[in-house]
Design a protein around this motif. Structure first.
Motif, PDB file in Angstrom:
ATOM      1  N   THR A  35     -12.301  -6.968 -10.933  1.00  0.00           N
ATOM      2  CA  THR A  35     -11.030  -7.152 -11.638  1.00  0.00           C
ATOM      3  C   THR A  35     -10.924  -6.275 -12.900  1.00  0.00           C
ATOM      4  O   THR A  35     -10.105  -6.542 -13.773  1.00  0.00           O
ATOM      5  CB  THR A  35     -10.860  -8.628 -12.064  1.00  0.00           C
ATOM      6  OG1 THR A  35     -12.010  -8.993 -12.841  1.00  0.00           O
ATOM      7  CG2 THR A  35     -10.733  -9.553 -10.869  1.00  0.00           C
ATOM      8  N   ALA A  36     -11.761  -5.236 -12.979  1.00  0.00           N
ATOM      9  CA  ALA A  36     -11.836  -4.448 -14.230  1.00  0.00           C
ATOM     10  C   ALA A  36     -10.478  -3.870 -14.648  1.00  0.00           C
ATOM     11  O   ALA A  36     -10.207  -3.741 -15.839  1.00  0.00           O
ATOM     12  CB  ALA A  36     -12.858  -3.329 -14.071  1.00  0.00           C
ATOM     13  N   PHE A  37      -9.649  -3.502 -13.678  1.00  0.00           N
ATOM     14  CA  PHE A  37      -8.381  -2.842 -14.023  1.00  0.00           C
ATOM     15  C   PHE A  37      -7.166  -3.753 -13.789  1.00  0.00           C
ATOM     16  O   PHE A  37      -6.017  -3.303 -13.850  1.00  0.00           O
ATOM     17  CB  PHE A  37      -8.201  -1.547 -13.211  1.00  0.00           C
ATOM     18  CG  PHE A  37      -9.304  -0.536 -13.412  1.00  0.00           C
ATOM     19  CD1 PHE A  37     -10.113  -0.559 -14.539  1.00  0.00           C
ATOM     20  CD2 PHE A  37      -9.533   0.459 -12.460  1.00  0.00           C
ATOM     21  CE1 PHE A  37     -11.137   0.371 -14.732  1.00  0.00           C
ATOM     22  CE2 PHE A  37     -10.546   1.397 -12.647  1.00  0.00           C
ATOM     23  CZ  PHE A  37     -11.350   1.345 -13.776  1.00  0.00           C
ATOM     24  N   ALA A  38      -7.436  -5.029 -13.520  1.00  0.00           N
ATOM     25  CA  ALA A  38      -6.350  -5.968 -13.210  1.00  0.00           C
ATOM     26  C   ALA A  38      -5.326  -6.014 -14.344  1.00  0.00           C
ATOM     27  O   ALA A  38      -5.691  -6.034 -15.521  1.00  0.00           O
ATOM     28  CB  ALA A  38      -6.922  -7.356 -12.958  1.00  0.00           C
ATOM     29  N   GLY A  39      -4.070  -6.014 -13.962  1.00  0.00           N
ATOM     30  CA  GLY A  39      -2.991  -6.137 -14.948  1.00  0.00           C
ATOM     31  C   GLY A  39      -2.513  -4.814 -15.529  1.00  0.00           C
ATOM     32  O   GLY A  39      -1.484  -4.768 -16.207  1.00  0.00           O
ATOM     33  N   LYS A  40      -3.248  -3.745 -15.252  1.00  0.00           N
ATOM     34  CA  LYS A  40      -2.808  -2.444 -15.788  1.00  0.00           C
ATOM     35  C   LYS A  40      -1.716  -1.858 -14.903  1.00  0.00           C
ATOM     36  O   LYS A  40      -1.550  -2.242 -13.752  1.00  0.00           O
ATOM     37  CB  LYS A  40      -3.996  -1.475 -15.859  1.00  0.00           C
ATOM     38  CG  LYS A  40      -5.102  -1.949 -16.825  1.00  0.00           C
ATOM     39  CD  LYS A  40      -6.260  -0.978 -16.856  1.00  0.00           C
ATOM     40  CE  LYS A  40      -7.457  -1.546 -17.600  1.00  0.00           C
ATOM     41  NZ  LYS A  40      -7.229  -1.773 -19.028  1.00  0.00           N
ATOM     42  N   LEU A  41      -0.958  -0.930 -15.459  1.00  0.00           N
ATOM     43  CA  LEU A  41       0.091  -0.250 -14.704  1.00  0.00           C
ATOM     44  C   LEU A  41      -0.419   1.110 -14.233  1.00  0.00           C
ATOM     45  O   LEU A  41      -1.236   1.735 -14.918  1.00  0.00           O
ATOM     46  CB  LEU A  41       1.339  -0.030 -15.565  1.00  0.00           C
ATOM     47  CG  LEU A  41       1.983  -1.254 -16.231  1.00  0.00           C
ATOM     48  CD1 LEU A  41       3.243  -0.830 -17.001  1.00  0.00           C
ATOM     49  CD2 LEU A  41       2.338  -2.311 -15.212  1.00  0.00           C
ATOM     50  N   MET A  42       0.075   1.562 -13.088  1.00  0.00           N
ATOM     51  CA  MET A  42      -0.300   2.873 -12.571  1.00  0.00           C
ATOM     52  C   MET A  42       0.936   3.575 -12.000  1.00  0.00           C
ATOM     53  O   MET A  42       1.803   2.919 -11.405  1.00  0.00           O
ATOM     54  CB  MET A  42      -1.337   2.712 -11.459  1.00  0.00           C
ATOM     55  CG  MET A  42      -1.860   4.031 -10.903  1.00  0.00           C
ATOM     56  SD  MET A  42      -2.528   3.843  -9.249  1.00  0.00           S
ATOM     57  CE  MET A  42      -4.137   3.196  -9.602  1.00  0.00           C
ATOM     58  N   LEU A  43       1.013   4.871 -12.206  1.00  0.00           N
ATOM     59  CA  LEU A  43       2.062   5.657 -11.563  1.00  0.00           C
ATOM     60  C   LEU A  43       1.632   7.104 -11.432  1.00  0.00           C
ATOM     61  O   LEU A  43       0.671   7.529 -12.065  1.00  0.00           O
ATOM     62  CB  LEU A  43       3.395   5.568 -12.323  1.00  0.00           C
ATOM     63  CG  LEU A  43       3.497   6.199 -13.708  1.00  0.00           C
ATOM     64  CD1 LEU A  43       4.933   6.655 -13.964  1.00  0.00           C
ATOM     65  CD2 LEU A  43       3.079   5.199 -14.783  1.00  0.00           C
ATOM     66  N   LYS A  89     -14.810   3.565 -18.268  1.00  0.00           N
ATOM     67  CA  LYS A  89     -14.635   3.128 -19.658  1.00  0.00           C
ATOM     68  C   LYS A  89     -13.259   3.593 -20.169  1.00  0.00           C
ATOM     69  O   LYS A  89     -12.542   2.841 -20.835  1.00  0.00           O
ATOM     70  CB  LYS A  89     -15.764   3.701 -20.514  1.00  0.00           C
ATOM     71  CG  LYS A  89     -15.752   3.235 -21.953  1.00  0.00           C
ATOM     72  CD  LYS A  89     -17.099   3.512 -22.631  1.00  0.00           C
ATOM     73  CE  LYS A  89     -17.070   3.080 -24.096  1.00  0.00           C
ATOM     74  NZ  LYS A  89     -16.267   3.972 -24.943  1.00  0.00           N
ATOM     75  N   LEU A  90     -12.909   4.827 -19.809  1.00  0.00           N
ATOM     76  CA  LEU A  90     -11.604   5.364 -20.239  1.00  0.00           C
ATOM     77  C   LEU A  90     -10.461   4.485 -19.735  1.00  0.00           C
ATOM     78  O   LEU A  90      -9.545   4.138 -20.493  1.00  0.00           O
ATOM     79  CB  LEU A  90     -11.417   6.780 -19.694  1.00  0.00           C
ATOM     80  CG  LEU A  90     -11.729   7.945 -20.622  1.00  0.00           C
ATOM     81  CD1 LEU A  90     -11.554   9.260 -19.867  1.00  0.00           C
ATOM     82  CD2 LEU A  90     -10.824   7.924 -21.864  1.00  0.00           C
ATOM     83  N   VAL A  91     -10.505   4.143 -18.458  1.00  0.00           N
ATOM     84  CA  VAL A  91      -9.434   3.309 -17.902  1.00  0.00           C
ATOM     85  C   VAL A  91      -9.432   1.937 -18.584  1.00  0.00           C
ATOM     86  O   VAL A  91      -8.371   1.413 -18.952  1.00  0.00           O
ATOM     87  CB  VAL A  91      -9.554   3.162 -16.362  1.00  0.00           C
ATOM     88  CG1 VAL A  91      -8.462   2.225 -15.829  1.00  0.00           C
ATOM     89  CG2 VAL A  91      -9.452   4.519 -15.688  1.00  0.00           C
ATOM     90  N   GLU A  92     -10.635   1.378 -18.778  1.00  0.00           N
ATOM     91  CA  GLU A  92     -10.722   0.060 -19.442  1.00  0.00           C
ATOM     92  C   GLU A  92     -10.022   0.072 -20.798  1.00  0.00           C
ATOM     93  O   GLU A  92      -9.430  -0.919 -21.215  1.00  0.00           O
ATOM     94  CB  GLU A  92     -12.196  -0.345 -19.646  1.00  0.00           C
ATOM     95  CG  GLU A  92     -12.888  -0.806 -18.375  1.00  0.00           C
ATOM     96  CD  GLU A  92     -14.397  -0.969 -18.580  1.00  0.00           C
ATOM     97  OE1 GLU A  92     -14.840  -1.163 -19.729  1.00  0.00           O
ATOM     98  OE2 GLU A  92     -15.136  -0.879 -17.575  1.00  0.00           O
ATOM     99  N   GLU A  93     -10.104   1.202 -21.479  1.00  0.00           N
ATOM    100  CA  GLU A  93      -9.562   1.290 -22.844  1.00  0.00           C
ATOM    101  C   GLU A  93      -8.038   1.504 -22.888  1.00  0.00           C
ATOM    102  O   GLU A  93      -7.465   1.615 -23.963  1.00  0.00           O
ATOM    103  CB  GLU A  93     -10.235   2.454 -23.590  1.00  0.00           C
ATOM    104  CG  GLU A  93     -11.690   2.190 -23.922  1.00  0.00           C
ATOM    105  CD  GLU A  93     -12.444   3.449 -24.356  1.00  0.00           C
ATOM    106  OE1 GLU A  93     -13.608   3.316 -24.760  1.00  0.00           O
ATOM    107  OE2 GLU A  93     -11.871   4.554 -24.277  1.00  0.00           O
ATOM    108  N   HIS A  94      -7.421   1.647 -21.710  1.00  0.00           N
ATOM    109  CA  HIS A  94      -5.976   1.913 -21.675  1.00  0.00           C
ATOM    110  C   HIS A  94      -5.230   0.862 -20.858  1.00  0.00           C
ATOM    111  O   HIS A  94      -5.834   0.143 -20.063  1.00  0.00           O
ATOM    112  CB  HIS A  94      -5.719   3.315 -21.116  1.00  0.00           C
ATOM    113  CG  HIS A  94      -6.220   4.400 -22.021  1.00  0.00           C
ATOM    114  ND1 HIS A  94      -7.544   4.782 -22.071  1.00  0.00           N
ATOM    115  CD2 HIS A  94      -5.562   5.165 -22.943  1.00  0.00           C
ATOM    116  CE1 HIS A  94      -7.693   5.732 -22.971  1.00  0.00           C
ATOM    117  NE2 HIS A  94      -6.508   5.986 -23.525  1.00  0.00           N
ATOM    118  N   ASP A  95      -3.916   0.807 -21.059  1.00  0.00           N
ATOM    119  CA  ASP A  95      -3.083  -0.176 -20.346  1.00  0.00           C
ATOM    120  C   ASP A  95      -2.359   0.445 -19.151  1.00  0.00           C
ATOM    121  O   ASP A  95      -1.985  -0.251 -18.206  1.00  0.00           O
ATOM    122  CB  ASP A  95      -2.018  -0.740 -21.305  1.00  0.00           C
ATOM    123  CG  ASP A  95      -2.650  -1.280 -22.575  1.00  0.00           C
ATOM    124  OD1 ASP A  95      -3.419  -2.250 -22.473  1.00  0.00           O
ATOM    125  OD2 ASP A  95      -2.400  -0.707 -23.666  1.00  0.00           O
TER     126      ASP A  95
END
Ligand code: FMN
Length: 206
Positions: free
Chosen positions: A95-103, A53-59
């Motif tokens: 696809t829950a996290f599709a389009g988000k950035l990660m680093l 849920k936390l990840v879903e709420e962030h970009d």
């Protein structure tokens, strides 16, 4: 404005010098959620639904941690193993996290020149971080070059750490404000390199 989730992992924060100062600089910034995984899960029992849920709420997701054995402290592996479920984060319908950035935002003991084909560690930081890069790819996320502070063991005073901490804040703020050139950040060796070098003499070579 992008919402940023910093997933922080340091198993011995009481001994930390550099990460402690970095986190103080970004914790509480508007648009930034700071989440200390070892504090939340000292027994490593990760609440998967809460994390998803936390990840879903962030970009943007930033894994902030010291570089341990050419990778991350263990809880970040556990987090990936449990949170990135098949059919949710990857695979059919995942696809829950599709389009988000990660680093990653890391501190290393080794110097920058040690992280080269001819150097002591024989590989670059980006090569060591390939599992994170490919994990992001599989989850249809965009993986950006890491924020890296080298030779962190030599940063022994709060004063010496200040320029690095404010450089970290600048990068986090720019990601939040959407002013980072994403194509350049995908290709760079370190995201730090896209920002003007800081002026304290001698530090730029780290
Ligand atoms: C268990 C352990 C493993 C480490 N492995 C590496 C490593 O693979 N490469 C490296 O450059 N530094 C390594 N270091 C040094 C840490 O990266 C360094 O102590 C840390 O970044 C300092 O940050 P801190 O002040 O927040 O603890 C290691 C340190 C520990 C304790």
């Amino acid at each position: 404005m992008n919402k940023i989730l910093i997933l922080f992992a340091h198993p011995a924060l009481e001994k930390s010098r550099v990460n402690l100062q970095l986190l103080r600089e970004v914790r509480g910034l508007p648009g930034v959620t700071f989440h200390d995984l070892y504090e939340a899960y000292p027994d490593l029992y990760i609440d998967v639904k809460r994390e998803q849920k936390l990840v879903e709420e962030h970009d943007i997701v930033i894994f902030q941690h010291p570089f341990y054995w050419y990778s991350s402290p263990a809880i970040l592996k556990e987090w990936q193993d449990l949170v990135l479920e098949y059919g949710y984060a990857y695979g059919k319908g995942g696809t829950a996290f599709a389009g988000k950035l990660m680093l990653n935002a890391i501190t290393t003991g080794g110097a920058q020149e040690a992280y080269r084909a001819e150097g002591l560690n024989r590989h670059t930081i980006r090569q060591f971080l390939a599992p994170f890069d490919q994990t992001a790819e599989l989850c249809n996320m965009t993986y950006l070059a890491p924020f890296v502070i080298h030779r962190s063991l030599f940063i022994t005073t709060e004063e010496a750490c200040k320029p690095f901490a404010s450089e970290y804040r600048k990068v986090v703020e720019a990601l939040r404000d959407g002013t980072v050139d994403i194509e350049a950040a995908r290709k760079a060796e370190r995201i730090n390199d896209l920002f003007p070098k800081f002026t304290v003499s001698g530090l730029a070579q780290r």
